[in-house]
Motif scaffolding. Structure first.
Motif, short mmCIF file in Angstrom:
data_model
loop_
_atom_site.label_atom_id
_atom_site.label_comp_id
_atom_site.label_asym_id
_atom_site.label_seq_id
_atom_site.Cartn_x
_atom_site.Cartn_y
_atom_site.Cartn_z
N ILE A 15 -36.61 36.94 8.88
CA ILE A 15 -37.26 37.35 7.64
C ILE A 15 -38.68 36.80 7.67
O ILE A 15 -38.90 35.62 7.94
CB ILE A 15 -36.48 36.86 6.42
N ILE A 16 -39.65 37.66 7.41
CA ILE A 16 -41.06 37.31 7.59
C ILE A 16 -41.63 36.53 6.41
O ILE A 16 -42.37 35.58 6.60
CB ILE A 16 -41.89 38.59 7.84
N ALA A 17 -41.31 36.95 5.19
CA ALA A 17 -41.96 36.33 4.03
C ALA A 17 -41.03 36.29 2.84
O ALA A 17 -39.95 36.89 2.85
CB ALA A 17 -43.24 37.10 3.67
N TRP A 20 -36.80 33.73 1.49
CA TRP A 20 -36.03 33.32 2.67
C TRP A 20 -36.87 33.36 3.95
O TRP A 20 -36.35 33.56 5.05
CB TRP A 20 -34.78 34.19 2.83
N ARG A 21 -38.15 33.15 3.81
CA ARG A 21 -39.08 33.20 4.94
C ARG A 21 -38.57 32.35 6.11
O ARG A 21 -38.09 31.24 5.93
CB ARG A 21 -40.45 32.69 4.51
N SER A 22 -38.67 32.91 7.29
CA SER A 22 -38.31 32.28 8.57
C SER A 22 -36.81 32.14 8.81
O SER A 22 -36.41 31.62 9.85
CB SER A 22 -38.99 30.92 8.73
N ARG A 23 -35.97 32.58 7.89
CA ARG A 23 -34.53 32.55 8.15
C ARG A 23 -34.22 33.56 9.25
O ARG A 23 -34.80 34.64 9.30
CB ARG A 23 -33.74 32.91 6.88
N ARG A 24 -33.30 33.20 10.11
CA ARG A 24 -32.91 34.07 11.23
C ARG A 24 -31.45 34.46 11.09
O ARG A 24 -30.63 33.66 10.67
CB ARG A 24 -33.13 33.37 12.56
N PHE A 25 -31.17 35.71 11.49
CA PHE A 25 -29.81 36.23 11.41
C PHE A 25 -29.48 36.98 12.68
O PHE A 25 -30.30 37.71 13.21
CB PHE A 25 -29.68 37.19 10.21
N GLY A 26 -28.25 36.80 13.14
CA GLY A 26 -27.78 37.52 14.32
C GLY A 26 -27.14 38.84 13.94
O GLY A 26 -26.65 39.01 12.83
N PHE A 27 -27.19 39.79 14.85
CA PHE A 27 -26.50 41.05 14.67
C PHE A 27 -26.12 41.57 16.04
O PHE A 27 -26.75 41.25 17.05
CB PHE A 27 -27.34 42.07 13.88
N SER A 28 -25.08 42.36 16.09
CA SER A 28 -24.58 42.89 17.36
C SER A 28 -25.30 44.17 17.73
O SER A 28 -25.70 44.93 16.87
CB SER A 28 -23.09 43.17 17.26
N GLU A 29 -25.41 44.39 19.01
CA GLU A 29 -26.00 45.63 19.49
C GLU A 29 -25.05 46.78 19.15
O GLU A 29 -23.84 46.64 19.27
CB GLU A 29 -26.22 45.58 21.00
N GLN A 30 -25.64 47.88 18.74
CA GLN A 30 -24.89 49.09 18.43
C GLN A 30 -25.62 50.25 19.09
O GLN A 30 -26.85 50.22 19.20
CB GLN A 30 -24.85 49.33 16.92
N PRO A 31 -24.92 51.30 19.48
CA PRO A 31 -25.61 52.47 20.05
C PRO A 31 -26.62 53.04 19.04
O PRO A 31 -26.29 53.24 17.88
CB PRO A 31 -24.48 53.46 20.31
#
Length: 193
Positions: A15-17, A20-31
């Motif tokens: 998240i850029i601004a 929640w600025r600078s929070r990072r979240f994982g997500f799985s690759e999807q087609p």
């Protein structure tokens, strides 16, 4: 958020601004999943400066949820995200829960099926980033306009494989800004009702 949670997926978004600025979240690759890159999101939300706070947002084909999370972080009043992938929906719901955010709703539904219904509410910001090469954009745009999903002066953000001049969009939408990043064209439109 702990590093282990941030690394839960195969890819990450930041998240850029906002709240929640600078929070990072994982997500799985999807087609077909192409998360909107940081610099494109930054450009988009600079274009929307002054319009995001308090806005009602609709994020169709949400994928990683980057645009929903960014809008909510920047003060959007509500966001409805829609994707047909169970994994995408579960992941984004988990991100919202970890932020203790009740302003975001995530539905597991085909975006065109959702838009085919008459809207029960209107939205000020709409994010349209459908899978490429499936010709989903024209139908989504027409349904947004025809079924009452847009507020009078709604902003519509589009990512596409074709330049904005080649898109089949409602005549009431006026191009505000456009750019290109690699093979992706992105543009911001405003409804002139």
């Amino acid at each position: 958020m702990s590093k282990s949670k941030a690394k839960a997926g195969n890819q990450q978004l930041r998240i850029i601004a906002g709240q929640w600025r600078s929070r990072r979240f994982g997500f799985s690759e999807q087609p077909g999943l192409r998360p909107t890159p940081d610099r494109v999101r930054e450009t988009l939300f600079n274009w929307l400066s002054g319009y995001t706070e308090g806005a009602r947002c609709l994020d169709l084909f949400t994928g990683s949820g980057a645009l929903t999370l960014e809008a909510l972080s920047r003060g959007a009043a509500r966001a409805l995200a829609c994707d047909q992938s169970h994994e995408v929906v579960t992941t984004l719901r988990g991100h919202l829960a970890s932020l203790d955010c009740t302003r975001g709703e995530v539905r597991q539904q085909d975006a065109l099926a959702l838009l085919g219904q008459n809207a029960s509410e209107t939205f000020d910001l709409v994010f349209l980033d459908p899978p490429f090469h499936q010709n989903l954009l024209p139908a989504a745009c027409q349904a947004l306009e025809a079924n009452g999903w847009l507020s009078k002066r709604a902003w519509i953000y589009i990512e596409s494989e074709a330049p904005p001049s080649q898109l089949e969009l409602p005549t009431s939408w006026q191009l505000h800004r456009e750019k290109r990043a690699g093979q992706v064209y992105y543009s911001l439109w405003q409804r002139q009702a």
